[in-house]
Design a protein around this motif. Structure first.
Motif, PDB file in Angstrom:
ATOM      1  N   ALA A  52       0.861  -1.187   0.000  1.00  0.00           N
ATOM      2  CA  ALA A  52       0.000   0.000   0.000  1.00  0.00           C
ATOM      3  C   ALA A  52       0.892   1.230   0.000  1.00  0.00           C
ATOM      4  CB  ALA A  52      -0.896   0.006   1.226  1.00  0.00           C
ATOM      5  N   ASP A  53       0.546   2.213  -0.827  1.00  0.00           N
ATOM      6  CA  ASP A  53       1.280   3.481  -0.750  1.00  0.00           C
ATOM      7  C   ASP A  53       1.304   3.959   0.697  1.00  0.00           C
ATOM      8  OD1 ASP A  53       1.532   3.337  -3.477  1.00  0.00           O
ATOM      9  OD2 ASP A  53       0.117   4.952  -3.914  1.00  0.00           O
ATOM     10  N   TRP A  54       0.121   3.917   1.315  1.00  0.00           N
ATOM     11  CA  TRP A  54      -0.013   4.268   2.730  1.00  0.00           C
ATOM     12  C   TRP A  54      -1.014   3.316   3.378  1.00  0.00           C
ATOM     13  CZ3 TRP A  54       3.373   7.796   4.407  1.00  0.00           C
ATOM     14  CH2 TRP A  54       3.914   8.672   3.461  1.00  0.00           C
ATOM     15  N   LEU A  55      -0.694   2.863   4.574  1.00  0.00           N
ATOM     16  CA  LEU A  55      -1.603   2.021   5.355  1.00  0.00           C
ATOM     17  C   LEU A  55      -1.893   2.746   6.663  1.00  0.00           C
ATOM     18  CD1 LEU A  55      -3.094  -0.676   5.913  1.00  0.00           C
ATOM     19  CD2 LEU A  55      -0.955  -1.519   6.904  1.00  0.00           C
ATOM     20  N   PHE A  56      -3.177   3.025   6.897  1.00  0.00           N
ATOM     21  CA  PHE A  56      -3.586   3.753   8.098  1.00  0.00           C
ATOM     22  C   PHE A  56      -4.464   2.866   8.963  1.00  0.00           C
ATOM     23  CE2 PHE A  56      -6.560   6.955  10.118  1.00  0.00           C
ATOM     24  CZ  PHE A  56      -5.645   7.381  11.065  1.00  0.00           C
ATOM     25  N   GLU A  57      -4.098   2.786  10.241  1.00  0.00           N
ATOM     26  CA  GLU A  57      -4.882   2.040  11.228  1.00  0.00           C
ATOM     27  C   GLU A  57      -5.354   3.032  12.282  1.00  0.00           C
ATOM     28  OE1 GLU A  57      -3.301  -1.947  12.245  1.00  0.00           O
ATOM     29  OE2 GLU A  57      -1.572  -1.362  11.045  1.00  0.00           O
ATOM     30  N   PRO A  58      -6.579   3.521  12.158  1.00  0.00           N
ATOM     31  CA  PRO A  58      -7.065   4.572  13.058  1.00  0.00           C
ATOM     32  C   PRO A  58      -7.212   4.100  14.493  1.00  0.00           C
ATOM     33  CG  PRO A  58      -8.852   3.752  11.694  1.00  0.00           C
ATOM     34  CD  PRO A  58      -7.597   3.113  11.178  1.00  0.00           C
ATOM     35  N   ALA A  59      -7.024   5.040  15.420  1.00  0.00           N
ATOM     36  CA  ALA A  59      -7.155   4.712  16.836  1.00  0.00           C
ATOM     37  C   ALA A  59      -8.611   4.513  17.229  1.00  0.00           C
ATOM     38  CB  ALA A  59      -6.535   5.828  17.681  1.00  0.00           C
ATOM     39  N   ASP A  60      -9.514   5.248  16.589  1.00  0.00           N
ATOM     40  CA  ASP A  60     -10.936   5.128  16.881  1.00  0.00           C
ATOM     41  C   ASP A  60     -11.711   5.857  15.785  1.00  0.00           C
ATOM     42  OD1 ASP A  60     -10.728   7.897  17.519  1.00  0.00           O
ATOM     43  OD2 ASP A  60     -10.357   7.418  19.622  1.00  0.00           O
ATOM     44  N   ARG A  61     -13.024   5.949  15.971  1.00  0.00           N
ATOM     45  CA  ARG A  61     -13.875   6.541  14.938  1.00  0.00           C
ATOM     46  C   ARG A  61     -13.508   8.003  14.656  1.00  0.00           C
ATOM     47  NH1 ARG A  61     -20.346   6.317  14.064  1.00  0.00           N
ATOM     48  NH2 ARG A  61     -19.944   4.132  14.453  1.00  0.00           N
ATOM     49  N   GLN A  62     -13.349   8.797  15.698  1.00  0.00           N
ATOM     50  CA  GLN A  62     -13.033  10.203  15.494  1.00  0.00           C
ATOM     51  C   GLN A  62     -11.683  10.393  14.819  1.00  0.00           C
ATOM     52  OE1 GLN A  62     -15.174  12.701  15.807  1.00  0.00           O
ATOM     53  NE2 GLN A  62     -16.632  11.078  16.326  1.00  0.00           N
ATOM     54  N   ASP A  63     -10.755   9.514  15.133  1.00  0.00           N
ATOM     55  CA  ASP A  63      -9.442   9.549  14.496  1.00  0.00           C
ATOM     56  C   ASP A  63      -9.568   9.304  13.000  1.00  0.00           C
ATOM     57  OD1 ASP A  63      -6.612   9.739  14.645  1.00  0.00           O
ATOM     58  OD2 ASP A  63      -6.430   7.561  14.652  1.00  0.00           O
ATOM     59  N   LEU A  64     -10.377   8.333  12.633  1.00  0.00           N
ATOM     60  CA  LEU A  64     -10.586   8.032  11.219  1.00  0.00           C
ATOM     61  C   LEU A  64     -11.276   9.187  10.510  1.00  0.00           C
ATOM     62  CD1 LEU A  64     -10.621   6.200   8.743  1.00  0.00           C
ATOM     63  CD2 LEU A  64     -12.684   5.102   9.658  1.00  0.00           C
ATOM     64  N   ILE A  65     -12.293   9.748  11.139  1.00  0.00           N
ATOM     65  CA  ILE A  65     -13.020  10.862  10.525  1.00  0.00           C
ATOM     66  C   ILE A  65     -12.081  12.040  10.284  1.00  0.00           C
ATOM     67  CG2 ILE A  65     -14.832  12.585  10.925  1.00  0.00           C
ATOM     68  CD1 ILE A  65     -16.387  10.365  12.416  1.00  0.00           C
ATOM     69  N   ALA A  66     -11.238  12.338  11.263  1.00  0.00           N
ATOM     70  CA  ALA A  66     -10.300  13.453  11.105  1.00  0.00           C
ATOM     71  C   ALA A  66      -9.331  13.191   9.961  1.00  0.00           C
ATOM     72  CB  ALA A  66      -9.536  13.676  12.413  1.00  0.00           C
ATOM     73  N   PHE A  67      -8.880  11.957   9.868  1.00  0.00           N
ATOM     74  CA  PHE A  67      -7.920  11.609   8.814  1.00  0.00           C
ATOM     75  C   PHE A  67      -8.544  11.726   7.428  1.00  0.00           C
ATOM     76  CE2 PHE A  67      -5.811   8.595   6.000  1.00  0.00           C
ATOM     77  CZ  PHE A  67      -4.481   8.956   6.168  1.00  0.00           C
ATOM     78  N   ILE A  68      -9.736  11.155   7.264  1.00  0.00           N
ATOM     79  CA  ILE A  68     -10.395  11.200   5.954  1.00  0.00           C
ATOM     80  C   ILE A  68     -10.689  12.635   5.550  1.00  0.00           C
ATOM     81  CG2 ILE A  68     -12.465  10.546   4.670  1.00  0.00           C
ATOM     82  CD1 ILE A  68     -10.558   8.230   5.111  1.00  0.00           C
ATOM     83  N   ASN A  69     -11.106  13.445   6.499  1.00  0.00           N
ATOM     84  CA  ASN A  69     -11.413  14.836   6.180  1.00  0.00           C
ATOM     85  C   ASN A  69     -10.176  15.650   5.825  1.00  0.00           C
ATOM     86  OD1 ASN A  69     -14.360  15.894   6.539  1.00  0.00           O
ATOM     87  ND2 ASN A  69     -14.129  14.302   8.095  1.00  0.00           N
ATOM     88  N   ALA A  70      -9.004  15.167   6.244  1.00  0.00           N
ATOM     89  CA  ALA A  70      -7.763  15.873   5.931  1.00  0.00           C
ATOM     90  C   ALA A  70      -7.211  15.515   4.558  1.00  0.00           C
ATOM     91  CB  ALA A  70      -6.711  15.564   7.001  1.00  0.00           C
ATOM     92  N   LEU A  71      -7.732  14.464   3.939  1.00  0.00           N
ATOM     93  CA  LEU A  71      -7.216  14.051   2.641  1.00  0.00           C
ATOM     94  C   LEU A  71      -7.691  14.990   1.539  1.00  0.00           C
ATOM     95  CD1 LEU A  71      -7.746  10.156   2.722  1.00  0.00           C
ATOM     96  CD2 LEU A  71      -5.629  11.418   3.136  1.00  0.00           C
ATOM     97  N   PRO A  72      -6.818  15.331   0.613  1.00  0.00           N
ATOM     98  CA  PRO A  72      -7.249  16.132  -0.531  1.00  0.00           C
ATOM     99  C   PRO A  72      -8.228  15.347  -1.394  1.00  0.00           C
ATOM    100  CG  PRO A  72      -4.850  16.113  -0.323  1.00  0.00           C
ATOM    101  CD  PRO A  72      -5.370  15.059   0.595  1.00  0.00           C
ATOM    102  N   PRO A  73      -9.111  16.015  -2.113  1.00  0.00           N
ATOM    103  CA  PRO A  73     -10.050  15.319  -3.003  1.00  0.00           C
ATOM    104  C   PRO A  73      -9.301  14.481  -4.036  1.00  0.00           C
ATOM    105  CG  PRO A  73     -10.660  17.632  -2.751  1.00  0.00           C
ATOM    106  CD  PRO A  73      -9.311  17.480  -2.114  1.00  0.00           C
ATOM    107  N   GLY A  74      -9.843  13.325  -4.321  1.00  0.00           N
ATOM    108  CA  GLY A  74      -9.281  12.481  -5.362  1.00  0.00           C
ATOM    109  C   GLY A  74      -8.274  11.459  -4.893  1.00  0.00           C
TER     110      GLY A  74
END
Length: 318
Positions: A52-74
Protein backbone atom coordinates in the motif's frame (compact mmCIF):
# COMPACT_ATOMS: atom_id res chain seq x y z
CA UNK A 1 6.80 5.88 11.24
CA UNK A 2 5.50 9.28 10.21
CA UNK A 3 4.29 11.16 13.23
CA UNK A 4 1.23 13.44 13.35
CA UNK A 5 2.00 16.81 11.84
CA UNK A 6 4.85 15.59 9.64
CA UNK A 7 4.73 16.33 5.93
CA UNK A 8 4.17 12.99 4.22
CA UNK A 9 6.12 14.21 1.19
CA UNK A 10 9.45 14.22 3.03
CA UNK A 11 11.63 11.68 1.31
CA UNK A 12 8.84 10.92 -1.16
CA UNK A 13 9.52 7.80 -3.20
CA UNK A 14 9.19 7.99 -6.97
CA UNK A 15 6.28 6.33 -8.71
CA UNK A 16 2.61 6.81 -9.48
CA UNK A 17 1.77 7.55 -5.86
CA UNK A 18 4.14 10.54 -5.65
CA UNK A 19 1.56 13.15 -6.66
CA UNK A 20 -0.67 12.04 -3.78
CA UNK A 21 2.25 11.89 -1.38
CA UNK A 22 3.31 15.44 -2.15
CA UNK A 23 -0.12 16.77 -1.21
CA UNK A 24 -0.92 14.70 1.89
CA UNK A 25 -0.44 16.01 5.39
CA UNK A 26 -1.45 14.53 8.71
CA UNK A 27 -3.38 16.77 11.10
CA UNK A 28 -1.96 17.16 14.59
CA UNK A 29 -4.84 15.32 16.27
CA UNK A 30 -4.59 12.07 14.26
CA UNK A 31 -3.49 9.34 16.66
CA UNK A 32 -3.49 6.20 14.53
CA UNK A 33 -0.61 4.32 12.96
CA UNK A 34 0.44 5.34 9.47
CA UNK A 35 2.95 3.39 7.41
CA UNK A 36 4.35 4.12 4.00
CA UNK A 37 4.97 1.41 1.37
CA UNK A 38 3.34 -1.10 3.72
CA UNK A 39 3.37 -4.77 2.64
CA UNK A 40 -0.15 -6.18 2.42
CA UNK A 41 0.55 -9.82 1.55
CA UNK A 42 0.51 -10.93 5.20
CA UNK A 43 -2.83 -9.16 5.74
CA UNK A 44 -4.80 -11.08 3.09
CA UNK A 45 -5.79 -14.74 3.01
CA UNK A 46 -3.99 -15.49 -0.24
CA UNK A 47 -0.70 -14.26 1.33
CA UNK A 48 0.21 -12.56 -1.94
CA UNK A 49 0.20 -9.08 -3.41
CA UNK A 50 1.98 -5.76 -3.39
CA UNK A 51 2.30 -2.86 -0.97
CA UNK A 52 0.00 0.00 0.00
CA UNK A 53 1.28 3.48 -0.75
CA UNK A 54 -0.01 4.27 2.73
CA UNK A 55 -1.60 2.02 5.35
CA UNK A 56 -3.59 3.75 8.10
CA UNK A 57 -4.88 2.04 11.23
CA UNK A 58 -7.06 4.57 13.06
CA UNK A 59 -7.16 4.71 16.84
CA UNK A 60 -10.94 5.13 16.88
CA UNK A 61 -13.87 6.54 14.94
CA UNK A 62 -13.03 10.20 15.49
CA UNK A 63 -9.44 9.55 14.50
CA UNK A 64 -10.59 8.03 11.22
CA UNK A 65 -13.02 10.86 10.52
CA UNK A 66 -10.30 13.45 11.11
CA UNK A 67 -7.92 11.61 8.81
CA UNK A 68 -10.39 11.20 5.95
CA UNK A 69 -11.41 14.84 6.18
CA UNK A 70 -7.76 15.87 5.93
CA UNK A 71 -7.22 14.05 2.64
CA UNK A 72 -7.25 16.13 -0.53
CA UNK A 73 -10.05 15.32 -3.00
CA UNK A 74 -9.28 12.48 -5.36
CA UNK A 75 -6.94 10.50 -3.13
CA UNK A 76 -8.03 6.83 -3.39
CA UNK A 77 -9.13 5.21 -0.13
CA UNK A 78 -9.68 1.47 0.28
CA UNK A 79 -10.94 -0.21 3.46
CA UNK A 80 -9.37 -3.55 4.43
CA UNK A 81 -10.91 -6.06 6.82
CA UNK A 82 -9.68 -9.61 7.36
CA UNK A 83 -8.39 -9.79 3.79
CA UNK A 84 -10.65 -12.62 2.65
CA UNK A 85 -12.36 -12.53 -0.77
CA UNK A 86 -9.62 -10.22 -2.00
CA UNK A 87 -6.80 -10.28 -4.53
CA UNK A 88 -4.32 -7.44 -4.08
CA UNK A 89 -2.46 -7.14 -7.34
CA UNK A 90 1.33 -7.28 -7.32
CA UNK A 91 1.67 -3.60 -8.25
CA UNK A 92 0.15 -2.59 -4.92
CA UNK A 93 -2.60 -0.20 -3.88
CA UNK A 94 -2.53 3.51 -4.74
CA UNK A 95 -3.51 6.09 -2.16
CA UNK A 96 -4.47 4.99 1.34
CA UNK A 97 -5.56 1.61 2.67
CA UNK A 98 -7.56 1.90 5.90
CA UNK A 99 -7.49 -1.11 8.19
CA UNK A 100 -10.01 -1.13 11.02
CA UNK A 101 -8.58 -2.68 14.19
CA UNK A 102 -9.81 -3.48 17.69
CA UNK A 103 -11.47 -0.11 18.16
CA UNK A 104 -13.94 -1.08 15.43
CA UNK A 105 -14.38 -4.75 16.38
CA UNK A 106 -16.93 -4.50 19.18
CA UNK A 107 -20.41 -6.03 19.20
CA UNK A 108 -23.16 -4.84 21.55
CA UNK A 109 -26.65 -6.21 22.09
CA UNK A 110 -29.63 -3.89 22.41
CA UNK A 111 -33.38 -4.02 22.73
CA UNK A 112 -35.59 -5.76 20.22
CA UNK A 113 -33.08 -8.44 19.20
CA UNK A 114 -30.80 -5.83 17.65
CA UNK A 115 -27.00 -6.01 17.60
CA UNK A 116 -24.79 -2.99 16.95
CA UNK A 117 -21.53 -4.14 15.39
CA UNK A 118 -18.31 -2.34 14.57
CA UNK A 119 -17.16 -2.37 10.96
CA UNK A 120 -14.14 -4.45 11.95
CA UNK A 121 -16.06 -7.14 13.85
CA UNK A 122 -15.80 -10.65 12.44
CA UNK A 123 -18.76 -12.73 11.35
CA UNK A 124 -17.84 -15.30 13.99
CA UNK A 125 -17.95 -12.71 16.78
CA UNK A 126 -21.28 -11.28 15.60
CA UNK A 127 -22.96 -14.68 15.38
CA UNK A 128 -21.50 -15.83 18.72
CA UNK A 129 -22.71 -12.68 20.47
CA UNK A 130 -26.16 -13.18 18.97
CA UNK A 131 -26.19 -16.78 20.17
CA UNK A 132 -25.26 -15.79 23.73
CA UNK A 133 -28.03 -13.15 23.72
CA UNK A 134 -30.62 -15.59 22.38
CA UNK A 135 -30.96 -13.79 19.04
CA UNK A 136 -31.79 -16.09 16.13
CA UNK A 137 -31.25 -15.46 12.43
CA UNK A 138 -27.61 -14.41 12.38
CA UNK A 139 -26.14 -17.93 12.45
CA UNK A 140 -25.16 -17.78 8.78
CA UNK A 141 -22.56 -15.11 9.61
CA UNK A 142 -20.58 -17.95 11.19
CA UNK A 143 -19.95 -19.13 7.64
CA UNK A 144 -18.77 -15.79 6.20
CA UNK A 145 -15.00 -15.30 6.44
CA UNK A 146 -14.83 -11.56 6.83
CA UNK A 147 -15.77 -8.47 8.80
CA UNK A 148 -18.96 -6.44 9.06
CA UNK A 149 -17.66 -3.75 6.72
CA UNK A 150 -16.92 -6.27 3.99
CA UNK A 151 -20.08 -8.29 4.10
CA UNK A 152 -22.28 -5.20 4.43
CA UNK A 153 -20.67 -3.86 1.25
CA UNK A 154 -20.96 -7.15 -0.65
CA UNK A 155 -24.28 -8.34 0.77
CA UNK A 156 -22.41 -11.37 2.04
CA UNK A 157 -24.39 -14.54 2.41
CA UNK A 158 -24.24 -18.26 3.09
CA UNK A 159 -26.57 -21.19 3.75
CA UNK A 160 -29.67 -19.53 2.34
CA UNK A 161 -29.36 -16.16 4.09
CA UNK A 162 -27.69 -12.83 3.29
CA UNK A 163 -26.97 -9.52 4.96
CA UNK A 164 -29.96 -7.86 3.25
CA UNK A 165 -32.18 -10.13 5.40
CA UNK A 166 -30.89 -8.75 8.72
CA UNK A 167 -29.43 -5.26 8.17
CA UNK A 168 -31.36 -2.32 9.62
CA UNK A 169 -28.84 0.39 8.80
CA UNK A 170 -25.15 1.22 8.83
CA UNK A 171 -22.99 4.24 9.65
CA UNK A 172 -20.64 5.08 6.80
CA UNK A 173 -17.93 7.63 6.17
CA UNK A 174 -17.95 8.70 2.54
CA UNK A 175 -14.85 9.63 0.51
CA UNK A 176 -15.91 13.27 0.95
CA UNK A 177 -15.48 12.89 4.72
CA UNK A 178 -19.21 13.11 5.40
CA UNK A 179 -20.68 10.59 7.86
CA UNK A 180 -24.11 9.25 6.97
CA UNK A 181 -26.48 6.56 8.15
CA UNK A 182 -27.80 4.40 5.31
CA UNK A 183 -30.75 2.04 5.58
CA UNK A 184 -30.77 -1.40 4.01
CA UNK A 185 -33.17 -0.08 1.37
CA UNK A 186 -30.81 2.76 0.48
CA UNK A 187 -28.02 0.25 -0.21
CA UNK A 188 -30.21 -1.30 -2.95
CA UNK A 189 -28.93 -4.78 -2.32
CA UNK A 190 -28.73 -7.47 -4.98
CA UNK A 191 -26.76 -10.71 -5.16
CA UNK A 192 -23.28 -9.94 -3.72
CA UNK A 193 -23.67 -6.26 -4.51
CA UNK A 194 -24.68 -2.97 -2.88
CA UNK A 195 -24.87 0.66 -3.93
CA UNK A 196 -22.25 1.67 -1.35
CA UNK A 197 -19.89 4.13 -3.09
CA UNK A 198 -16.33 3.05 -3.85
CA UNK A 199 -14.03 4.24 -1.07
CA UNK A 200 -16.80 4.48 1.53
CA UNK A 201 -15.97 2.85 4.87
CA UNK A 202 -18.56 1.10 7.04
CA UNK A 203 -18.01 2.27 10.61
CA UNK A 204 -20.77 0.18 12.19
CA UNK A 205 -23.99 -1.64 11.38
CA UNK A 206 -27.16 -2.70 13.14
CA UNK A 207 -28.50 -6.21 12.56
CA UNK A 208 -31.88 -7.50 13.70
CA UNK A 209 -32.79 -11.09 14.45
CA UNK A 210 -35.59 -12.72 16.38
CA UNK A 211 -35.87 -14.46 19.75
CA UNK A 212 -34.33 -17.92 19.86
CA UNK A 213 -32.93 -20.59 22.12
CA UNK A 214 -29.15 -20.24 22.60
CA UNK A 215 -28.66 -24.01 22.52
CA UNK A 216 -30.49 -24.36 19.19
CA UNK A 217 -28.69 -21.35 17.76
CA UNK A 218 -25.36 -22.83 18.83
CA UNK A 219 -26.22 -26.18 17.27
CA UNK A 220 -26.95 -24.48 13.94
CA UNK A 221 -23.66 -22.60 14.10
CA UNK A 222 -21.84 -25.85 14.79
CA UNK A 223 -23.55 -27.42 11.79
CA UNK A 224 -22.44 -24.54 9.58
CA UNK A 225 -18.87 -24.76 10.86
CA UNK A 226 -18.76 -28.52 10.25
CA UNK A 227 -20.19 -28.15 6.74
CA UNK A 228 -17.55 -25.58 5.85
CA UNK A 229 -14.77 -27.73 7.24
CA UNK A 230 -15.96 -30.75 5.28
CA UNK A 231 -16.48 -29.06 1.92
CA UNK A 232 -14.04 -26.13 1.72
CA UNK A 233 -10.21 -25.90 1.73
CA UNK A 234 -10.17 -23.81 4.89
CA UNK A 235 -6.66 -24.74 5.99
CA UNK A 236 -5.00 -23.42 2.85
CA UNK A 237 -4.07 -19.97 1.58
CA UNK A 238 -7.29 -19.15 -0.23
CA UNK A 239 -9.66 -16.23 -0.79
CA UNK A 240 -13.04 -17.89 -0.33
CA UNK A 241 -15.60 -18.34 -3.08
CA UNK A 242 -14.08 -17.13 -6.33
CA UNK A 243 -17.06 -16.71 -8.67
CA UNK A 244 -20.69 -15.76 -8.20
CA UNK A 245 -23.24 -18.48 -8.73
CA UNK A 246 -25.08 -17.91 -12.04
CA UNK A 247 -28.86 -17.94 -11.93
CA UNK A 248 -30.09 -21.50 -11.52
CA UNK A 249 -26.63 -23.05 -11.31
CA UNK A 250 -23.53 -23.38 -9.13
CA UNK A 251 -20.15 -21.93 -10.06
CA UNK A 252 -18.30 -24.97 -8.69
CA UNK A 253 -20.30 -27.33 -10.93
CA UNK A 254 -19.49 -25.30 -14.04
CA UNK A 255 -15.79 -25.12 -13.14
CA UNK A 256 -15.72 -28.87 -12.56
CA UNK A 257 -17.61 -29.59 -15.79
CA UNK A 258 -15.05 -27.50 -17.69
CA UNK A 259 -12.29 -29.83 -16.45
CA UNK A 260 -10.63 -27.24 -14.23
CA UNK A 261 -10.42 -29.22 -10.97
CA UNK A 262 -6.77 -29.11 -9.89
CA UNK A 263 -5.76 -26.76 -12.74
CA UNK A 264 -2.59 -24.79 -11.90
CA UNK A 265 -0.76 -21.64 -12.94
CA UNK A 266 2.55 -21.25 -11.14
CA UNK A 267 1.78 -22.03 -7.49
CA UNK A 268 -1.89 -21.08 -7.88
CA UNK A 269 -4.36 -23.97 -8.14
CA UNK A 270 -8.07 -24.62 -8.49
CA UNK A 271 -8.88 -26.50 -5.30
CA UNK A 272 -9.54 -30.19 -5.75
CA UNK A 273 -11.74 -30.14 -2.65
CA UNK A 274 -14.03 -27.32 -3.83
CA UNK A 275 -13.61 -26.07 -7.37
CA UNK A 276 -14.96 -22.57 -6.67
CA UNK A 277 -11.90 -21.93 -4.52
CA UNK A 278 -8.47 -20.89 -5.76
CA UNK A 279 -5.53 -21.67 -3.49
CA UNK A 280 -1.94 -20.56 -3.12
CA UNK A 281 0.09 -23.75 -2.79
CA UNK A 282 3.25 -21.94 -1.83
CA UNK A 283 4.69 -18.85 -3.50
CA UNK A 284 1.96 -17.93 -5.97
CA UNK A 285 1.84 -14.29 -7.01
CA UNK A 286 -1.39 -12.40 -7.31
CA UNK A 287 -0.77 -12.40 -11.05
CA UNK A 288 -0.75 -16.21 -10.96
CA UNK A 289 -3.96 -16.33 -8.94
CA UNK A 290 -5.88 -13.82 -11.05
CA UNK A 291 -4.52 -15.31 -14.26
CA UNK A 292 -5.71 -18.75 -13.20
CA UNK A 293 -9.15 -17.34 -12.45
CA UNK A 294 -9.32 -15.77 -15.90
CA UNK A 295 -8.28 -19.07 -17.51
CA UNK A 296 -11.06 -20.83 -15.61
CA UNK A 297 -13.54 -18.23 -16.84
CA UNK A 298 -12.34 -18.74 -20.41
CA UNK A 299 -12.68 -22.52 -20.23
CA UNK A 300 -16.12 -22.37 -18.62
CA UNK A 301 -17.36 -19.91 -21.25
CA UNK A 302 -15.95 -22.05 -24.06
CA UNK A 303 -17.23 -25.40 -22.83
CA UNK A 304 -20.35 -24.51 -20.80
CA UNK A 305 -21.54 -21.34 -22.51
CA UNK A 306 -21.61 -19.38 -19.25
CA UNK A 307 -19.50 -16.33 -18.40
CA UNK A 308 -18.64 -16.51 -14.72
CA UNK A 309 -18.50 -13.27 -12.74
CA UNK A 310 -15.80 -12.73 -10.15
CA UNK A 311 -17.01 -12.69 -6.55
CA UNK A 312 -13.52 -12.09 -5.17
CA UNK A 313 -12.63 -8.42 -5.40
CA UNK A 314 -9.46 -7.68 -7.38
CA UNK A 315 -7.80 -4.37 -6.57
CA UNK A 316 -4.62 -2.45 -7.24
CA UNK A 317 -2.10 -1.94 -10.00
CA UNK A 318 -1.31 -4.87 -12.31
Amino acid sequence: MIQPGDDMANGGAPGSAQDHEERLKIPQDVRGKLRRDAPLDKLVWFKAGGVADWLFEPADRQDLIAFINALPPGVPVMPLGLGSNLIIRDGGIPGVVVRLGKAFAGVETGEGNVLRCGGGASGILVSSTARDAGVKGLEFLRGIPGTVGGFVRMNGGAYGREVADILLDCDVILPSGDCVTLSSAELRYSYRHSALPEGAIVLSARFEGEPGDPAEIGAEMDRIAAAREESQPLRTKTGGSTFKNPDGDKAWRLVDAAGCRGLTMGDAQVSEKHTNFLINKGEATSTDIEGLGEEVRRRVAESQGVTLEWEIKRVGRP
